[in-house]
Design a protein around this motif. Structure first.
Motif, short mmCIF file in Angstrom:
data_model
loop_
_atom_site.label_atom_id
_atom_site.label_comp_id
_atom_site.label_asym_id
_atom_site.label_seq_id
_atom_site.Cartn_x
_atom_site.Cartn_y
_atom_site.Cartn_z
N HIS A 30 2.04 -8.30 -4.29
CA HIS A 30 0.79 -8.11 -2.94
C HIS A 30 0.19 -7.48 -2.90
O HIS A 30 0.36 -7.16 -1.86
CB HIS A 30 1.17 -10.23 -2.02
CG HIS A 30 1.18 -11.18 -2.72
ND1 HIS A 30 1.13 -12.48 -3.74
CD2 HIS A 30 2.87 -11.30 -2.44
CE1 HIS A 30 1.74 -13.01 -3.73
NE2 HIS A 30 2.89 -13.07 -3.10
N VAL A 59 -5.19 -9.54 -1.00
CA VAL A 59 -5.13 -10.14 -0.44
C VAL A 59 -6.52 -11.37 -1.29
O VAL A 59 -7.48 -10.93 -1.30
CB VAL A 59 -5.93 -10.67 1.03
CG1 VAL A 59 -5.92 -12.33 1.15
CG2 VAL A 59 -4.93 -10.06 2.15
N TRP A 84 -1.53 -18.13 3.57
CA TRP A 84 -0.19 -17.56 3.21
C TRP A 84 0.52 -18.02 3.59
O TRP A 84 1.76 -17.67 4.21
CB TRP A 84 -0.79 -16.07 3.88
CG TRP A 84 0.15 -15.47 3.16
CD1 TRP A 84 1.15 -14.51 3.21
CD2 TRP A 84 -0.80 -14.09 2.40
NE1 TRP A 84 1.72 -14.07 2.71
CE2 TRP A 84 0.72 -13.63 1.93
CE3 TRP A 84 -1.72 -14.65 1.10
CZ2 TRP A 84 0.58 -13.15 0.45
CZ3 TRP A 84 -2.04 -14.01 -0.14
CH2 TRP A 84 -0.81 -12.41 -0.05
N CYS A 121 2.02 -10.29 3.55
CA CYS A 121 0.76 -10.37 3.32
C CYS A 121 0.18 -8.79 3.43
O CYS A 121 0.59 -7.48 4.84
CB CYS A 121 -0.03 -11.15 4.36
SG CYS A 121 -1.68 -11.07 4.13
N THR A 130 0.66 -13.34 9.85
CA THR A 130 1.23 -13.25 8.58
C THR A 130 2.03 -11.54 9.59
O THR A 130 1.67 -11.30 10.05
CB THR A 130 0.83 -12.59 7.82
OG1 THR A 130 -0.95 -12.51 7.45
CG2 THR A 130 0.84 -14.41 6.16
N SER A 150 2.73 -7.52 6.92
CA SER A 150 2.74 -6.78 5.68
C SER A 150 4.21 -6.07 5.33
O SER A 150 4.87 -5.74 4.81
CB SER A 150 2.18 -5.61 5.63
OG SER A 150 2.12 -5.00 7.01
#
Length: 342
Positions: free
Chosen positions: A11, A14, A127, A204, A276, A278
């Motif tokens: 991803h 978003v 998410w 994320c 979330t 990253s």
């Protein structure tokens, strides 16, 4: 199936449907000076505890102050906890065609794999991917579970029985500590479905724009959470969010709305959320002990007197679930709906 986050390779941005309105995003500092109590259960349900009164006091104090705590030495082996997380990770990592039979956006289905959570008809998406299953009694439910990966059913069958035993032990301690009649939390109030939510939160790219789960309280009686090694759970405490740092081989325990109502507000169902990050995927396994649909819920008579009148109305659990869903699981609205004179 294309909306499953776990089927996408990566991803970079978003997607718009996951971007929360500014007022719903993660904001404010996390209170790092407070941590959840960690309670040693001295071996779990089948272990005789000499200082039982002290253990009961610890459980009640944690419940009154936080509504959340972590338990260690609970009787579920480290190997079994690794196994359940392992087969769950295998499930989410399978090709999407192997998961297709379980995928459904029909919220009325008990057993399903789905992407995100949507509270309200036009609410934002969150998410996470989730595998939701009814798991108890095992002989009546096991054939409805995924048969891939190979050991999924075998491991879950053992895990769910042992996790339920830990939950029932905690309810027994609470029962004794509050002076309720023996076996108060047995029967209809705890013999409904035992549900699991196996949650997968992929990395994320912009954690500040989304959430894994919004602030909410659980609808059931008591919840056990195996949260893995990656942080993400946050609890509302005294008006600020507190992070629940993972403790090796521990369960996070929290009380649902039903326990708050039965104890007439002595024990609290507390708002929590999932954030979330990253850098790493996060997995968790939540076990929900549910009343039967026809269970009659009311504040325990032993806890009601002139100084402590009933705070909540009595109701059938199925009616509570309908209102809980209609009000999008928002604590203030849900509890207000069931307050006496609310």
């Amino acid at each position: 199936m294309d909306s499953l986050l776990s089927t996408m390779e990566f991803h970079q941005t978003v997607p718009e449907q996951f971007v929360l309105p500014p007022e719903k995003r993660v904001a404010g500092e996390i209170n790092t000076s407070v941590s959840l109590p960690v309670i040693d259960l001295r071996g779990g349900p089948h272990c005789y505890v000499e200082d039982r009164d002290k253990l009961i006091e610890q459980v009640l104090q944690a419940g009154k102050e936080f509504g959340f705590f972590q338990v260690i030495n609970h009787g579920v082996s480290e190997q079994l906890m690794k196994d359940i997380m392992g087969v769950t990770e295998e499930f989410f990592n399978m090709p999407k065609e192997d998961k297709a039979a379980f995928y459904s956006e029909d919220t009325s289905k008990t057993n399903r794999l789905f992407s995100s959570t949507i509270y309200g008809k036009d609410g934002p998406r969150y998410w996470r991917d989730c595998l939701k299953l009814a798991c108890y009694p095992v002989p009546e439910t096991i054939n409805e579970w995924p048969d891939k990966p190979t050991k999924f059913r075998e491991v879950l069958a053992k895990f769910i029985v042992e996790a339920r035993e830990v939950s029932m032990m905690l309810l027994t301690l609470i029962c004794e500590g509050l002076g309720l009649k023996e076996g108060y939390f047995e029967g209809d109030v705890s013999s409904g479905q035992v549900l699991i939510n196996a949650n997968y939160y992929p990395p994320c790219p912009k954690p500040d724009l989304t959430l894994g789960l919004p602030p909410h309280c659980d609808r059931n009686l008591i919840t056990l959470l195996l949260q893995g090694e990656v942080s993400g759970l946050q609890i509302m405490h005294q008006g600020r969010w507190v992070g629940a740092a993972p403790v090796p081989n521990a369960f996070v325990v929290n009380f649902g709305h039903q326990l708050e109502i039965i104890t007439n507000g002595i024990l609290k169902s507390v708002e929590h959320r999932a954030v979330t990050n990253s850098g790493a995927a996060r997995m968790s396994m939540a076990v929900f002990i549910m009343p039967t649909m026809e269970s009659f819920i009311s504040s325990a008579k032993e806890l009601i007197n002139e100084e402590n009148p009933p705070l909540y109305k009595s109701f059938l659990f199925k009616d509570f679930l309908r209102i809980y869903t209609d009000l999008s699981a928002k604590r203030v609205d849900v509890m207000e709906a069931f307050k006496v004179n609310g």
